[in-house]
Design an enzyme around this catalytic site. Structure first.
Site, PDB file in Angstrom:
ATOM      1  N   HIS A 163      84.584  -2.160  -7.155  1.00 44.22           N
ATOM      2  CA  HIS A 163      84.738  -1.232  -6.033  1.00 44.22           C
ATOM      3  C   HIS A 163      86.234  -1.108  -5.750  1.00 44.22           C
ATOM      4  O   HIS A 163      86.897  -2.108  -5.434  1.00 44.22           O
ATOM      5  CB  HIS A 163      83.965  -1.735  -4.809  1.00 44.22           C
ATOM      6  CG  HIS A 163      82.481  -1.741  -5.051  1.00 44.22           C
ATOM      7  ND1 HIS A 163      81.675  -2.823  -4.805  1.00 44.22           N
ATOM      8  CD2 HIS A 163      81.674  -0.762  -5.557  1.00 44.22           C
ATOM      9  CE1 HIS A 163      80.422  -2.518  -5.142  1.00 44.22           C
ATOM     10  NE2 HIS A 163      80.397  -1.281  -5.599  1.00 44.22           N
ATOM     11  N   GLU A 191      88.263  -2.700  -2.695  1.00 46.36           N
ATOM     12  CA  GLU A 191      88.087  -4.122  -2.366  1.00 46.36           C
ATOM     13  C   GLU A 191      89.284  -4.873  -2.938  1.00 46.36           C
ATOM     14  O   GLU A 191      89.291  -5.298  -4.101  1.00 46.36           O
ATOM     15  CB  GLU A 191      86.735  -4.607  -2.900  1.00 46.36           C
ATOM     16  CG  GLU A 191      85.590  -3.847  -2.214  1.00 46.36           C
ATOM     17  CD  GLU A 191      84.199  -4.264  -2.683  1.00 46.36           C
ATOM     18  OE1 GLU A 191      84.078  -5.164  -3.528  1.00 46.36           O
ATOM     19  OE2 GLU A 191      83.232  -3.656  -2.177  1.00 46.36           O
ATOM     20  N   HIS A 238      84.422  -9.451  -5.330  1.00 48.69           N
ATOM     21  CA  HIS A 238      84.296  -8.315  -4.391  1.00 48.69           C
ATOM     22  C   HIS A 238      84.757  -8.739  -2.998  1.00 48.69           C
ATOM     23  O   HIS A 238      85.043  -9.910  -2.759  1.00 48.69           O
ATOM     24  CB  HIS A 238      82.820  -7.880  -4.271  1.00 48.69           C
ATOM     25  CG  HIS A 238      82.278  -7.215  -5.481  1.00 48.69           C
ATOM     26  ND1 HIS A 238      81.895  -5.888  -5.504  1.00 48.69           N
ATOM     27  CD2 HIS A 238      82.031  -7.687  -6.731  1.00 48.69           C
ATOM     28  CE1 HIS A 238      81.449  -5.568  -6.704  1.00 48.69           C
ATOM     29  NE2 HIS A 238      81.518  -6.648  -7.475  1.00 48.69           N
ATOM     30  N   GLU A 265      81.802 -12.696  -3.045  1.00 54.60           N
ATOM     31  CA  GLU A 265      82.319 -11.897  -1.931  1.00 54.60           C
ATOM     32  C   GLU A 265      83.406 -12.684  -1.205  1.00 54.60           C
ATOM     33  O   GLU A 265      83.148 -13.773  -0.675  1.00 54.60           O
ATOM     34  CB  GLU A 265      81.186 -11.555  -0.939  1.00 54.60           C
ATOM     35  CG  GLU A 265      80.030 -10.769  -1.550  1.00 54.60           C
ATOM     36  CD  GLU A 265      80.345  -9.294  -1.802  1.00 54.60           C
ATOM     37  OE1 GLU A 265      81.361  -8.799  -1.282  1.00 54.60           O
ATOM     38  OE2 GLU A 265      79.573  -8.648  -2.535  1.00 54.60           O
TER      39      GLU A 265
END
Ligand SMILES: O=C(O)CCC(=O)N[C@@H](CCC(=O)O)C(=O)O
Ligand SMILES: [Zn+2]
Length: 354
Positions: free
Chosen positions: A65, A68, A170, A234
């Site tokens: 992404h 990010e 991410h 994450e």
């Protein structure tokens, strides 16, 4: 091209200066001292191959992404230290900058969410767009890296099988009660690895979500097709480039340097006091354009809801908590109809971990 990269040692800047169309002209290779061969396979794809024996094939990906940014900064800094030779790779290592064109535009994606296009998702239907092309190419790079025959042969002669690892880094759109967490892709045919879970815990990623079904994510691709220890990781909430407090990820940086340089830090045995484990109970897919959450935009990931509470409404119906308690993660109403708009979690036991 080599000159530009070796002068700046800034692979991100080098990548962003390339066009997404000159795929083949961007491939080249060079040596670092007497110890490492470096190959740039494509825009945002760089491979470090030590001359000595290695036992691990490690993939670190970021910017699947494009907005990010913390993972991009983390990976670029590791690449810089490798190019400056302040650290030396002792394991095979590939960095992937997932979607350079989206980074340039500071967008999650251009036409389609790249992390919904792996495992062949890129070839479903007639649609063609930059993300579909890139997903297919990234799959091919991972395959080429993991199946390199020279290193496969090291497996044959060595006593231990090679280990494949893939951390797809991410950041979350929302703030999270557990700031750093990882998604363990669905893998019903094998037990979860306590070593991986405790490696991540040592790296500050103390919360694991066990997925309950196959997905079209990058980490599922590497896990399913190559039996890699693969995770979506994450790293806190999304911030613009340069505005991340990278000191929050120093434990991860330290663990990754240990992994790459084969100076692995000790991994503790599984300790349930150090980890939070969740099972994905269900994935709520968007069915109607009017899908709307019942909670505010600043409600954090890992907020718990009780049975009977309304999570969302769509098409005149309510999406209601089914279990005694469900913990929410990744709420996003702005996805296309048919895609995941929310994951609902329940607490998990350590039963399937070995
Ligand atoms: O915060 C969000 O809503 C999304 C953050 C993100 O990009 N998460 C990944 C998770 C992938 C997985 O389930 O393994 C994604 O949505 O692609
Ligand atoms: Zn993401």
């Amino acid at each position: 091209m080599l000159h530009t990269l070796m002068e700046s040692k800034d692979f991100l800047a080098f990548t962003l200066a390339q066009s997404n169309t000159d795929v083949m002209t961007t491939s080249f290779s060079f040596e670092l001292g007497q110890h490492t061969r470096v190959e740039v396979w494509d825009c945002g794809v760089i491979v470090f191959e030590p001359h000595g024996d290695t036992s691990k094939d490690i993939v670190l990906s970021c910017a699947v992404h494009g907005n990010e940014t913390a993972p991009i900064e983390l990976c670029n800094d590791l690449i810089k230290r490798l190019l400056l030779q302040t650290i030396q790779a002792e394991q095979r290592l590939m960095f992937l900058i997932g979607n350079p064109e989206a980074i340039k535009l500071n967008r999650r994606f251009i036409d389609e969410n790249l992390n919904r296009l792996f495992n062949g998702g890129h070839s479903i239907g007639e649609t063609q767009n930059p993300e579909r092309v890139r997903a297919k190419a990234l799959e091919q790079y991972v395959e080429r890296f993991y199946l390199n025959q020279t290193y496969q042969n090291q497996v044959m002669s060595g006593s231990m099988p090679r280990q494949r690892i893939h951390y797809d880094l991410h950041t979350a759109i929302r703030a999270s009660k557990h700031e750093e967490f990882a998604i363990y892709p669905y893998c019903p045919e094998k037990k979860y690895s306590s070593e991986q879970i405790m490696f991540l815990a040592g790296a500050g990623i103390d919360t694991i979500l066990f997925h309950n079904e196959p997905t079209t994510t990058f980490s599922y691709f590497s896990s399913h097709h190559f039996q890699a220890d693969a995770f979506t990781v994450e790293l806190g909430k999304v911030y613009p480039m340069g505005q991340n407090d990278m000191s929050r990820f120093s434990a991860l940086d330290e663990r990754l340097v240990g992994l790459i340089t084969a100076n692995d830090l000790p991994i503790l045995p599984l300790d349930m006091k150090r980890v939070n484990l969740y099972q994905v109970a269900r994935s709520i897919d968007k069915r109607f354009e009017d899908f709307c959450f019942s909670f505010a935009n600043d409600v954090e990931n890992f907020t718990a809801f009780q049975r009977g509470e309304v999570l969302a409404t769509e098409g005149g119906e309510a999406v209601i908590v089914e279990h005694p308690m469900e913990v929410i993660v990744f709420p996003n109403a702005k996805v296309p109809v048919g895609q995941r708009t929310l994951l609902c979690l329940t607490p998990a036991s350590a039963d399937n971990i070995e």
